[in-house]
Design a protein around this motif. Structure first.
Motif, PDB file in Angstrom:
ATOM      1  N   LEU A 132       0.823  -1.205   0.000  1.00 15.43           N
ATOM      2  CA  LEU A 132       0.000   0.000   0.000  1.00 15.43           C
ATOM      3  C   LEU A 132       0.860   1.260   0.000  1.00 15.43           C
ATOM      4  CD1 LEU A 132      -2.787  -0.973   2.575  1.00 15.43           C
ATOM      5  CD2 LEU A 132      -2.761  -1.301   0.086  1.00 15.43           C
ATOM      6  N   LYS A 133       0.314   2.340  -0.576  1.00 17.31           N
ATOM      7  CA  LYS A 133       1.022   3.612  -0.603  1.00 17.31           C
ATOM      8  C   LYS A 133       1.001   4.282   0.775  1.00 17.31           C
ATOM      9  CE  LYS A 133      -0.042   4.577  -5.470  1.00 17.31           C
ATOM     10  NZ  LYS A 133      -0.730   5.506  -6.416  1.00 17.31           N
ATOM     11  N   HIS A 134      -0.096   4.086   1.494  1.00 14.33           N
ATOM     12  CA  HIS A 134      -0.243   4.680   2.828  1.00 14.33           C
ATOM     13  C   HIS A 134      -0.585   3.583   3.825  1.00 14.33           C
ATOM     14  CE1 HIS A 134      -0.233   8.680   0.976  1.00 14.33           C
ATOM     15  NE2 HIS A 134      -1.093   8.203   0.092  1.00 14.33           N
ATOM     16  N   PRO A 135       0.317   2.648   4.057  1.00 14.30           N
ATOM     17  CA  PRO A 135      -0.002   1.493   4.912  1.00 14.30           C
ATOM     18  C   PRO A 135      -0.301   1.861   6.361  1.00 14.30           C
ATOM     19  CG  PRO A 135       2.360   1.593   4.489  1.00 14.30           C
ATOM     20  CD  PRO A 135       1.724   2.607   3.586  1.00 14.30           C
ATOM     21  N   GLU A 136       0.245   2.983   6.828  1.00 18.66           N
ATOM     22  CA  GLU A 136       0.099   3.342   8.239  1.00 18.66           C
ATOM     23  C   GLU A 136      -1.332   3.668   8.634  1.00 18.66           C
ATOM     24  OE1 GLU A 136       0.268   6.929   5.867  1.00 18.66           O
ATOM     25  OE2 GLU A 136       1.588   5.164   5.927  1.00 18.66           O
ATOM     26  N   ARG A 137      -2.189   3.947   7.655  1.00 18.95           N
ATOM     27  CA  ARG A 137      -3.573   4.295   7.997  1.00 18.95           C
ATOM     28  C   ARG A 137      -4.507   3.090   7.939  1.00 18.95           C
ATOM     29  NH1 ARG A 137      -6.133   7.342   2.821  1.00 18.95           N
ATOM     30  NH2 ARG A 137      -5.248   6.067   1.170  1.00 18.95           N
ATOM     31  N   VAL A 138      -3.956   1.904   7.644  1.00 20.38           N
ATOM     32  CA  VAL A 138      -4.746   0.674   7.611  1.00 20.38           C
ATOM     33  C   VAL A 138      -4.513  -0.094   8.913  1.00 20.38           C
ATOM     34  CG1 VAL A 138      -5.070  -1.545   6.466  1.00 20.38           C
ATOM     35  CG2 VAL A 138      -4.703   0.528   5.099  1.00 20.38           C
ATOM     36  N   PHE A 139      -5.585  -0.490   9.563  1.00 19.39           N
ATOM     37  CA  PHE A 139      -5.503  -1.197  10.838  1.00 19.39           C
ATOM     38  C   PHE A 139      -6.665  -2.180  10.918  1.00 19.39           C
ATOM     39  CE2 PHE A 139      -7.718   2.814  11.230  1.00 19.39           C
ATOM     40  CZ  PHE A 139      -8.933   2.447  11.809  1.00 19.39           C
ATOM     41  N   VAL A 140      -6.557  -3.130  11.806  1.00 21.98           N
ATOM     42  CA  VAL A 140      -7.663  -4.048  12.071  1.00 21.98           C
ATOM     43  C   VAL A 140      -8.660  -3.356  12.992  1.00 21.98           C
ATOM     44  CG1 VAL A 140      -8.315  -6.153  13.305  1.00 21.98           C
ATOM     45  CG2 VAL A 140      -6.404  -6.193  11.691  1.00 21.98           C
ATOM     46  N   ALA A 141      -9.935  -3.433  12.624  1.00 18.16           N
ATOM     47  CA  ALA A 141     -11.027  -2.984  13.490  1.00 18.16           C
ATOM     48  C   ALA A 141     -12.058  -4.109  13.474  1.00 18.16           C
ATOM     49  CB  ALA A 141     -11.630  -1.679  12.989  1.00 18.16           C
ATOM     50  N   HIS A 142     -11.837  -5.087  14.329  1.00 17.73           N
ATOM     51  CA  HIS A 142     -12.609  -6.329  14.306  1.00 17.73           C
ATOM     52  C   HIS A 142     -13.739  -6.273  15.322  1.00 17.73           C
ATOM     53  CE1 HIS A 142     -12.958 -10.690  15.768  1.00 17.73           C
ATOM     54  NE2 HIS A 142     -13.660 -10.590  14.659  1.00 17.73           N
ATOM     55  N   PRO A 143     -14.995  -6.291  14.860  1.00 19.10           N
ATOM     56  CA  PRO A 143     -16.147  -6.225  15.753  1.00 19.10           C
ATOM     57  C   PRO A 143     -16.731  -7.616  16.001  1.00 19.10           C
ATOM     58  CG  PRO A 143     -16.904  -5.904  13.538  1.00 19.10           C
ATOM     59  CD  PRO A 143     -15.418  -6.243  13.433  1.00 19.10           C
ATOM     60  N   PHE A 144     -17.889  -7.639  16.658  1.00 20.55           N
ATOM     61  CA  PHE A 144     -18.547  -8.899  16.977  1.00 20.55           C
ATOM     62  C   PHE A 144     -20.033  -8.794  16.659  1.00 20.55           C
ATOM     63  CE2 PHE A 144     -14.598  -8.707  19.053  1.00 20.55           C
ATOM     64  CZ  PHE A 144     -14.111 -10.002  18.962  1.00 20.55           C
ATOM     65  N   ASN A 145     -20.569  -9.861  16.127  1.00 20.11           N
ATOM     66  CA  ASN A 145     -21.953  -9.895  15.656  1.00 20.11           C
ATOM     67  C   ASN A 145     -22.934 -10.078  16.822  1.00 20.11           C
ATOM     68  OD1 ASN A 145     -24.021 -10.092  13.646  1.00 20.11           O
ATOM     69  ND2 ASN A 145     -24.032 -12.301  13.923  1.00 20.11           N
ATOM     70  N   PRO A 146     -24.002  -9.250  16.903  1.00 21.97           N
ATOM     71  CA  PRO A 146     -24.370  -8.161  16.000  1.00 21.97           C
ATOM     72  C   PRO A 146     -23.611  -6.869  16.309  1.00 21.97           C
ATOM     73  CG  PRO A 146     -26.059  -8.421  17.684  1.00 21.97           C
ATOM     74  CD  PRO A 146     -25.057  -9.514  17.924  1.00 21.97           C
TER      75      PRO A 146
END
Length: 322
Positions: A132-146
């Motif tokens: 990616l060109k801007h990898p630093e702004r990509v992160f995991v944001a893992h939620p839970f259902n629902p």
């Protein structure tokens, strides 16, 4: 609960399956504008039908000023969705090549300052950042259902970490009344899924070995550990098990039992016979109750439970501070 937001933002949701639709419902309920993209036929119709089912529960938990399902727009291209979004939530299927390709497109078209959260349940953020060109702004944001009711979201930075990005992400998810768990070291499966996976493996062994049915396993959690875990979690639960000396006595007395081979840890082979035991067990357990009816019952229960948890757990925003 505080249902006010400081300002409305334009948020993009890429991929509108169960998790993507859950994000849409939460974002809308907290007073934001949402632009969604999903190339699958009928995606918009499925999302709007889901919102009709979820909205009564969201009304019970409290809507932000200006919250409306009318603030959702579906667009025809990914570029249209992300071009001027404050935050992009990616929710495409858990296939690495697909996720990397979609994130590369988001990275190409999004504003350079936009936050990009991936809802991946198992892939590490450093892997998602590759190329990616801007990898630093990509992160995991893992939620839970629902997603629109459960407040936990696991935030994980990759090797291309920007502390300002993570601070801003944490602040945003707090603003939509989530409980960010900021994980300091990336690992496959993150934290909550690894814990649930361990329990799931053991549950499959108990069914496979004929020790318990699916209904009995569920009952063991519902009427035992699950009730305690909703308030305290495993560590404080065991802390109480040690009496006045707490965890110190608990480990001294029960620690040696950890060496006993009580649990399997490794998952059993998912044979056709085991699959049938699990499937037929769940169908028998559910009886005539449809999936839609089960979801409604679950939502009603969670709305009441969340209020109870808030009453008994110290008020906090994020669960782990940097």
């Amino acid at each position: 609960m505080n249902h006010m937001i400081k300002e409305s933002k334009k948020l993009a949701v890429i991929g509108t399956g169960v998790i993507g639709n859950g994000w849409i419902a939460r974002f809308l309920a907290k007073g934001h504008d949402v632009v969604a993209f999903d190339p699958a036929p009928g995606a918009e119709e499925r999302t709007r039908e889901m919102l009709k089912k979820a909205w009564p529960s969201l009304e019970q938990t409290g809507l932000a000023d200006g919250a409306s399902t009318e603030r959702l727009t579906f667009v025809d291209t990914l570029e249209e969705a992300v071009v001027d979004a404050y935050l992009i939530q990616e929710n495409v299927p858990e296939r690495l090549e697909l996720k990397q390709n979609v994130l590369a497109s988001i990275d190409q078209y999004a504003n350079p300052n936009a936050l990009i959260g991936s809802s991946t349940s198992g892939i590490m953020p450093t892997t998602l950042q590759e190329g990616l060109k801007h990898p630093e702004r990509v992160f995991v944001a893992h939620p839970f259902n629902p997603v629109y009711l459960l407040p936990l979201v696991e935030l994980v930075a990759g090797q291309a970490k920007d502390a300002k990005v993570m601070d801003e992400a944490r602040t945003f998810y707090e603003s939509i009344e989530m409980k960010p768990l900021v994980i300091q070291k990336e690992i496959e499966g993150h934290v909550a899924d690894r814990l649930m996976e361990a329990l799931w493996r053991e549950a499959l062994h108990l069914v496979n070995d004929g020790i318990a049915t699916t209904e009995e396993v569920d009952a063991a959690i519902i009427y035992g550990a699950g009730l305690r875990w909703a308030q305290m979690g495993p560590f404080l639960t065991f802390h109480l098990a040690g009496g006045d000396q707490g965890m110190r006595h608990m480990l001294e007395q029960f620690g040696p039992a950890l060496k006993l081979p009580w649990t399997k840890l490794v998952a059993p082979e998912l044979t056709d016979d085991l699959k049938e035991k699990v499937i037929s067990g769940c169908e028998t357990h559910a009886g005539e109750t449809t999936i839609s009816e089960l979801e409604q019952k679950r939502n009603e229960f969670l709305v009441k439970l969340l209020d109870l948890v808030e009453d008994y757990w110290p008020e906090s925003k994020s669960l782990i501070k940097n």
